[in-house]
Design a protein around this motif. Structure first.
Motif, short mmCIF file in Angstrom:
data_model
loop_
_atom_site.label_atom_id
_atom_site.label_comp_id
_atom_site.label_asym_id
_atom_site.label_seq_id
_atom_site.Cartn_x
_atom_site.Cartn_y
_atom_site.Cartn_z
N ASP A 56 3.06 5.92 13.12
CA ASP A 56 2.22 7.03 12.61
C ASP A 56 2.97 7.81 11.53
O ASP A 56 2.42 8.11 10.47
CB ASP A 56 1.86 8.00 13.75
CG ASP A 56 0.78 7.47 14.69
OD1 ASP A 56 0.12 6.47 14.36
OD2 ASP A 56 0.61 8.07 15.78
N ALA A 57 4.23 8.14 11.81
CA ALA A 57 5.04 8.95 10.88
C ALA A 57 5.25 8.21 9.56
O ALA A 57 5.10 8.78 8.48
CB ALA A 57 6.38 9.31 11.52
N ASN A 58 5.56 6.93 9.65
CA ASN A 58 5.80 6.16 8.43
C ASN A 58 4.51 5.93 7.64
O ASN A 58 4.53 5.92 6.41
CB ASN A 58 6.50 4.83 8.76
CG ASN A 58 7.99 5.03 8.92
OD1 ASN A 58 8.67 5.50 8.02
ND2 ASN A 58 8.51 4.71 10.09
N TYR A 59 3.39 5.77 8.34
CA TYR A 59 2.10 5.62 7.67
C TYR A 59 1.78 6.88 6.85
O TYR A 59 1.40 6.80 5.67
CB TYR A 59 0.99 5.37 8.70
CG TYR A 59 -0.40 5.50 8.14
CD1 TYR A 59 -0.93 4.54 7.27
CD2 TYR A 59 -1.21 6.60 8.45
CE1 TYR A 59 -2.20 4.67 6.74
CE2 TYR A 59 -2.48 6.73 7.92
CZ TYR A 59 -2.98 5.77 7.06
OH TYR A 59 -4.24 5.91 6.54
N SER A 66 1.67 9.93 1.61
CA SER A 66 2.03 11.08 0.77
C SER A 66 3.24 10.79 -0.12
O SER A 66 3.90 11.71 -0.60
CB SER A 66 2.26 12.32 1.64
OG SER A 66 3.22 12.03 2.63
N LYS A 67 3.54 9.49 -0.29
CA LYS A 67 4.62 9.02 -1.19
C LYS A 67 5.99 9.62 -0.83
O LYS A 67 6.79 9.93 -1.71
CB LYS A 67 4.26 9.30 -2.66
CG LYS A 67 3.03 8.50 -3.10
CD LYS A 67 2.66 8.77 -4.55
CE LYS A 67 1.60 7.82 -5.07
NZ LYS A 67 0.37 7.74 -4.28
N PHE A 86 -3.54 -0.25 11.12
CA PHE A 86 -3.84 0.60 9.95
C PHE A 86 -4.40 -0.20 8.78
O PHE A 86 -4.84 0.39 7.80
CB PHE A 86 -2.57 1.35 9.51
CG PHE A 86 -2.20 2.48 10.43
CD1 PHE A 86 -2.72 3.75 10.24
CD2 PHE A 86 -1.32 2.28 11.49
CE1 PHE A 86 -2.37 4.80 11.08
CE2 PHE A 86 -0.97 3.31 12.34
CZ PHE A 86 -1.50 4.58 12.14
N ASP A 87 -4.35 -1.54 8.89
CA ASP A 87 -4.88 -2.41 7.85
C ASP A 87 -4.27 -2.05 6.49
O ASP A 87 -4.97 -1.84 5.50
CB ASP A 87 -6.42 -2.30 7.83
CG ASP A 87 -7.06 -3.46 7.07
OD1 ASP A 87 -6.40 -4.50 6.94
OD2 ASP A 87 -8.20 -3.29 6.59
N LEU A 104 2.47 -0.80 4.77
CA LEU A 104 2.99 -0.27 6.03
C LEU A 104 3.59 -1.40 6.88
O LEU A 104 4.69 -1.26 7.42
CB LEU A 104 1.89 0.46 6.82
CG LEU A 104 2.31 1.00 8.19
CD1 LEU A 104 3.32 2.13 8.05
CD2 LEU A 104 1.10 1.50 8.98
N VAL A 105 2.88 -2.50 7.00
CA VAL A 105 3.36 -3.64 7.78
C VAL A 105 4.70 -4.13 7.22
O VAL A 105 5.66 -4.34 7.96
CB VAL A 105 2.31 -4.79 7.82
CG1 VAL A 105 2.88 -6.05 8.45
CG2 VAL A 105 1.06 -4.34 8.59
N GLY A 106 4.78 -4.24 5.90
CA GLY A 106 6.03 -4.67 5.25
C GLY A 106 7.16 -3.70 5.51
O GLY A 106 8.29 -4.09 5.80
#
Length: 199
Positions: free
Chosen positions: A152-155, A160-161, A185-186, A190-192
């Motif tokens: 969640d935090a990284n998403y 927000s760059k 999150f599709d 983020l996955v990478g």
């Protein structure tokens, strides 16, 4: 009608029902008073400092404040505690986090109440999972597990760059579990990012 509900009875009945956070509706139901009478009663008690308003329509007793994590779960729903506060709670990041950070499927909101900051960040409904019910002082609250709080935090940082979380205890995160959450999150970036960070 308002005069019939004195302070002592009011506090005793609400505390007996274990309503650590109560609403005008609770007061009407418990005491059988009208909306107008309830408004007058709550206004008077608030003015005296006998009760505190934590947001429109929600109140607490200053001598029986519930834990912040419980307040966070009632202030804005649906929500669960996540992000930096949950990461600190699970011992994933070394910092102590004073802002109670949560995620929600509703609009992003921020409340300042009881001398604390409660923030709620919007995430996709499909990613609204990965939390568990925990208790503090016998009161239940929803909190993300370590992996979901990390994702969640990284998403939200990615959105927000901001730079991803770099200082954290890797051994506290299960990479496969975190990756499963990231896929909800599709978002390929983020996955990478989660794959690289947890290698």
């Amino acid at each position: 009608m308002v005069k019939l509900v004195n302070q002592t009875d009011f506090a005793a009945k609400i505390k007996e029902k274990k309503l650590f956070i109560f609403s005008a509706h609770d007061v009407r139901t418990l005491f059988g008073v009208t909306s107008v009478a309830t408004s007058g009663l709550l206004h008077r008690y608030k003015k005296r400092g006998f009760i505190l308003k934590i947001k429109r329509g929600l109140y607490v007793f200053p001598d029986a404040l519930p834990p912040d994590v419980y307040v966070a779960s009632k202030l804005y729903t649906p929500s669960y505690i996540s992000l930096e506060f949950a990461l600190s709670y699970h011992g994933v990041i070394p910092e102590t986090v004073y802002e109670i950070t949560s995620v929600t499927t509703k609009a992003t909101r921020r409340f300042e109440t009881l001398g604390k900051v409660f923030s709620y960040r919007k995430i996709k409904r499909t990613a609204y999972t990965g939390y568990e019910i925990q208790k503090q002082k016998g009161l239940s609250f929803n909190i993300a597990n370590a992996e979901k709080a990390f994702v969640d935090a990284n998403y939200l940082r990615l959105k927000s760059k901001q730079k991803p979380i770099s200082r954290f205890k890797k051994e506290k995160i299960n990479p496969a579990k975190a990756l499963r959450y990231a896929k909800l999150f599709d978002n390929k970036k983020l996955v990478g990012l989660i794959k690289r960070t947890l290698q």
